[in-house]
Design an enzyme around this catalytic site. Structure first.
Site, mmCIF file in Angstrom:
data_model
loop_
_atom_site.group_PDB
_atom_site.id
_atom_site.type_symbol
_atom_site.label_atom_id
_atom_site.label_comp_id
_atom_site.label_asym_id
_atom_site.label_seq_id
_atom_site.Cartn_x
_atom_site.Cartn_y
_atom_site.Cartn_z
ATOM 1 N N HIS A 128 -1.017 0.074 -9.948
ATOM 2 C CA HIS A 128 -1.656 -0.807 -8.967
ATOM 3 C C HIS A 128 -2.278 -2.019 -9.655
ATOM 4 O O HIS A 128 -3.494 -2.218 -9.630
ATOM 5 C CB HIS A 128 -2.712 -0.050 -8.154
ATOM 6 C CG HIS A 128 -3.000 -0.716 -6.825
ATOM 7 N ND1 HIS A 128 -3.395 -0.020 -5.722
ATOM 8 C CD2 HIS A 128 -2.936 -2.019 -6.435
ATOM 9 C CE1 HIS A 128 -3.580 -0.852 -4.707
ATOM 10 N NE2 HIS A 128 -3.308 -2.078 -5.130
ATOM 11 N N ARG A 176 0.863 -1.179 0.000
ATOM 12 C CA ARG A 176 0.000 0.000 0.000
ATOM 13 C C ARG A 176 0.901 1.231 0.000
ATOM 14 O O ARG A 176 1.986 1.218 0.578
ATOM 15 C CB ARG A 176 -0.912 0.032 1.236
ATOM 16 C CG ARG A 176 -2.077 -0.923 1.197
ATOM 17 C CD ARG A 176 -3.135 -0.454 0.204
ATOM 18 N NE ARG A 176 -4.370 -1.226 0.302
ATOM 19 C CZ ARG A 176 -4.658 -2.272 -0.440
ATOM 20 N NH1 ARG A 176 -3.769 -2.713 -1.320
ATOM 21 N NH2 ARG A 176 -5.822 -2.900 -0.316
ATOM 22 N N GLU A 227 -3.862 7.461 -4.903
ATOM 23 C CA GLU A 227 -4.088 6.850 -6.222
ATOM 24 C C GLU A 227 -5.481 7.233 -6.745
ATOM 25 O O GLU A 227 -6.413 7.341 -5.969
ATOM 26 C CB GLU A 227 -4.019 5.322 -6.115
ATOM 27 C CG GLU A 227 -2.703 4.784 -5.635
ATOM 28 C CD GLU A 227 -2.758 3.270 -5.418
ATOM 29 O OE1 GLU A 227 -3.753 2.631 -5.845
ATOM 30 O OE2 GLU A 227 -1.831 2.730 -4.817
#
Length: 315
Positions: free
Chosen positions: A281, A234, A263
Site C-alpha cells: 500500500h 482499496r 491490511e
C-alpha cells in the site's frame, strides 16, 4: 488558534507529520479511534477538530465521545474509514487530500503493469541468485505497449492512469458511472464487459460500501487466461476470494496489487503465488507527495478553526 485543541488520531502519522500538526495547533494525540474512549471527558469537550490518518473505522460512537467536534480532516484521498453520513448528521465536516497524490498512484499503477508483464521482480531475483549464469536467459515476458487497457473508475486518478497508458500506445477502455468526454476511449456500461474487452484491468475506484466487490467474480472470470488485474484503489473493491482462486487456478494470467483486505495481515495465500506482484500500500508513498498531503490536511484544519471555507470538503 492555539486555544482550540486538535486531536491527532492515528498511529500511521510519522514523527514529522505529527510535529507539524502539533506545532501549528495545540493538540493531544491517540493511536486510533479506539483510543478516544480512554480520553478524559474534560479534555474531549475542548476538542474541535480531528486530524485522522489510518484505516480503522471512525464512526458515530467515536464522534459522540467528542461533543465539540466540528471537523474530521482525513490524511488521504480515500475516506471510506470515516462514517460520513454519521458526521453529516451531527454537523461535522469531513475533508480529504485529493489531487496531490494522483501522479504517484498513477505512476505505481503503470509500474505494477510493467512489473507483472515484464517479470521485473523475477528478473531481479534471476540475476541476484546466479540463475542467469547457471541457466541462461529467463523465459520470455509479455509486451505491454499496444495492448488493451481497461480502467474501472475514470476519476482523477483513473484519468491519470489512462493518460499514461495511452502514451504506451495502448487501446484505452473504461467503465465509470457515466460516459465521459475522452480522446476516443471506449466506454463500457459495466465492469464485466470491460474486463472481457481488455488485457489489463486497472481498478481505480473509491472505497466504501457502494464499491465493495465491484470487480466481482464474474468480472475476474471475464478477463480470461491472458488477463491481468491491477488494483491501486482499496482491497474492498475487488472480490478478493475470487481473485485468489483465479490466480491459483491460472484462470487469469496474473495481478499487481497495492491494496488488500485486512491490511497489513493480508491473506497468506498471496505469498505463495508467483503470478502476482505485491506492494505494501505505497501508492502515495513518496516524500514529496506525503508532505503535500500533510500540508493540505493542515490547511483544512486551519481553515476550519479560522472560520474560512474548507479547501477540500467531502460533505
Amino acid at each position: 488558534m492555539t486555544d482550540t485543541p486538535l486531536l491527532i488520531c492515528g498511529a500511521a502519522f510519522t514523527e514529522d507529520e505529527r510535529a507539524r500538526l502539533s506545532t501549528a495547533v495545540s493538540s493531544v494525540s491517540v493511536d486510533g479511534p479506539g483510543a478516544i474512549a480512554g480520553l478524559a471527558p474534560a479534555g474531549t469537550a475542548r476538542l474541535r477538530a480531528v486530524a485522522y490518518k489510518g484505516h480503522e473505522p471512525f464512526g458515530a460512537a467515536e464522534m459522540d465521545r467528542l461533543p465539540g467536534l466540528g471537523l474530521i480532516a482525513n490524511f488521504g484521498v480515500g475516506y471510506d474509514a470515516i462514517d460520513v453520513a454519521a458526521a453529516t448528521q451531527r454537523g461535522i465536516r469531513v475533508t480529504n487530500t485529493p489531487d496531490v497524490l494522483n501522479d504517484d498512484v498513477a505512476d505505481l499503477a503503470v509500474g505494477l503493469i510493467l512489473a507483472q508483464a515484464r517479470s521485473l521482480v523475477r528478473g531481479d531475483g534471476w540475476v541476484r541468485s546466479g540463475r542467469w549464469t547457471k541457466y541462461g536467459a529467463m523465459p520470455l515476458a509479455r509486451k505491454v505497449s499496444g495492448a488493451r487497457a481497461g480502467i474501472v473508475g475514470l476519476g482523477r486518478i483513473g484519468r491519470e492512469i489512462a493518460d499514461r497508458l495511452a502514451a504506451f500506445k495502448m487501446e484505452i477502455h473504461y467503465h465509470s458511472r457515466q460516459e465521459k468526454e475522452t480522446p476516443g476511449w471506449q466506454y463500457h456500461a459495466d465492469p464485466v464487459s470491460l474486463a472481457r474487452a481488455v488485457d489489463f484491468l486497472v481498478v481505480a475506484l473509491v472505497g466504501g460500501p457502494e464499491t465493495r466487490n465491484y470487480v466481482s467474480a464474474e468480472a475476474i472470470a471475464a478477463l480470461g487466461p491472458k488477463g491481468v488485474l491491477i488494483n491501486i484503489s482499496r482491497g474492498t473493491t475487488v472480490d478478493e476470494g475470487a481473485l485468489i482462486a483465479a490466480l491459483e487456478e491460472h484462470r487469469i494470467a496474473g495481478a499487481g496489487l497495492d491494496v488488500y483486505l485486512d491490511e497489513p495481515a493480508i491473506d497468506p495465500r498471496f505469498q505463495g503465488l508467483e503470478n502476482v506482484v505485491l506492494q505494501p500500500h505505497v501508492g502515495s508513498a513518496t516524500t514529496e507527495t506525503r508532505r503535500a498531503m500533510a500540508e493540505l490536511q493542515l490547511a483544512n484544519i486551519r481553515a476550519f478553526l479560522d472560520g474560512q471555507p474548507l479547501p477540500t470538503p467531502v460533505n
